[in-house]
Design an enzyme around this catalytic site. Sequence first.
Site, mmCIF file in Angstrom:
data_model
loop_
_atom_site.group_PDB
_atom_site.id
_atom_site.type_symbol
_atom_site.label_atom_id
_atom_site.label_comp_id
_atom_site.label_asym_id
_atom_site.label_seq_id
_atom_site.Cartn_x
_atom_site.Cartn_y
_atom_site.Cartn_z
ATOM 1 N N LYS A 94 5.857 16.686 11.156
ATOM 2 C CA LYS A 94 6.867 15.685 10.817
ATOM 3 C C LYS A 94 7.621 15.204 12.056
ATOM 4 O O LYS A 94 8.086 14.057 12.106
ATOM 5 C CB LYS A 94 7.821 16.239 9.763
ATOM 6 C CG LYS A 94 7.158 16.406 8.389
ATOM 7 C CD LYS A 94 6.602 15.085 7.867
ATOM 8 C CE LYS A 94 6.109 15.171 6.443
ATOM 9 N NZ LYS A 94 5.646 13.865 5.920
ATOM 10 N N ASP A 136 -9.466 11.864 -0.636
ATOM 11 C CA ASP A 136 -8.828 12.979 0.071
ATOM 12 C C ASP A 136 -8.557 12.535 1.510
ATOM 13 O O ASP A 136 -9.483 12.403 2.316
ATOM 14 C CB ASP A 136 -9.747 14.195 0.038
ATOM 15 C CG ASP A 136 -9.147 15.424 0.724
ATOM 16 O OD1 ASP A 136 -8.061 15.300 1.328
ATOM 17 O OD2 ASP A 136 -9.765 16.501 0.653
ATOM 18 N N VAL A 159 0.854 -1.188 0.000
ATOM 19 C CA VAL A 159 0.000 0.000 0.000
ATOM 20 C C VAL A 159 0.891 1.240 0.000
ATOM 21 O O VAL A 159 1.786 1.373 0.844
ATOM 22 C CB VAL A 159 -0.910 0.023 1.246
ATOM 23 C CG1 VAL A 159 -1.671 1.349 1.333
ATOM 24 C CG2 VAL A 159 -1.885 -1.142 1.220
ATOM 25 N N ASN A 170 3.344 7.652 2.691
ATOM 26 C CA ASN A 170 4.124 8.673 1.999
ATOM 27 C C ASN A 170 3.366 9.985 1.834
ATOM 28 O O ASN A 170 3.987 11.040 1.752
ATOM 29 C CB ASN A 170 4.521 8.145 0.611
ATOM 30 C CG ASN A 170 5.058 9.227 -0.288
ATOM 31 O OD1 ASN A 170 6.161 9.718 -0.116
ATOM 32 N ND2 ASN A 170 4.253 9.636 -1.269
ATOM 33 N N TYR A 180 4.132 22.481 9.635
ATOM 34 C CA TYR A 180 4.699 21.345 8.891
ATOM 35 C C TYR A 180 5.821 20.635 9.655
ATOM 36 O O TYR A 180 5.752 19.402 9.828
ATOM 37 C CB TYR A 180 5.179 21.805 7.506
ATOM 38 C CG TYR A 180 5.875 20.711 6.723
ATOM 39 C CD1 TYR A 180 5.137 19.719 6.079
ATOM 40 C CD2 TYR A 180 7.263 20.658 6.647
ATOM 41 C CE1 TYR A 180 5.760 18.707 5.373
ATOM 42 C CE2 TYR A 180 7.901 19.646 5.940
ATOM 43 C CZ TYR A 180 7.147 18.681 5.308
ATOM 44 O OH TYR A 180 7.765 17.671 4.621
#
Length: 265
Positions: free
Chosen positions: A162, A67, A13, A93, A158
């Site tokens: 992460k 989405d 996947v 990813n 952001y």
Amino acid sequence: MSAEKKSEESFVVITGASQGLGKEFALEFAKRKMNLILISLPNQGLLDLSNEITAKYNVKTSYFETDLSVSDNVIALSNWINENFNVHILINNAGTGGTKKFVDAKVDYINTIMQVNVVATSILTHQLLPNLMKQKQSYILNVSSMAAFSPIGYKTVYPASKTFIHSFSRGLYQELKDTNVFVSVVNPGAMKTNDEIKARIEKQGFLGKLTLLDPEKVAQYCIKQLFKKDSVIMVNPISWAILKILPIGIRLPLMTRAIKREIVS
């Protein structure tokens, strides 16, 4: 969306599979004769990519357009995968970001980053884990970022998202280390996925160019290290070393100045 009767074979996947690093992951796994489930936003050419990979590499491919910033969509995707496929590799990813003054950012902009980078990754992993645990040997690879190791002005949300991915991956690795599911995290810098991104990164000057990576090479290296059971995959050791050496008092303003160039014409 495409699927047949539940396959006895196992699948990889890949989220964010239509372009950039996700597409390169798909091509690299296909070269290794692994079946694929490709996931991306609608209208990203996923059907064409799926058909192209099937024809060229003679592997089974299915796809699901959705989405991932909507949690109900992630649940629907998870249910579809679990009902139709055996999964032995999950590549989280899909991610999103951007460069803005925080005060100028819209609520939807902030929410989308958090939903895609943090919530979707967590929920999809949680929902597919029982499936992964049924296989003989399974792998999870979460794509974090070099940004996980430093706060950065004008990106704010952001890097924080992460940092979550890195911490989540390390904790899950420890929790599952005595099971058949191996968990890894990769922390790449910016990648040459298209001309717009290349131009944006190059505006950052030396620091941006230093971290710019080729997604094909990143995908190849990640897969090699994943199967070697490398739990923290570093693809750009130079920039990693710089981040480790520089104290936060120097690193934070240095990186913020570099990033600010993206929004200053």
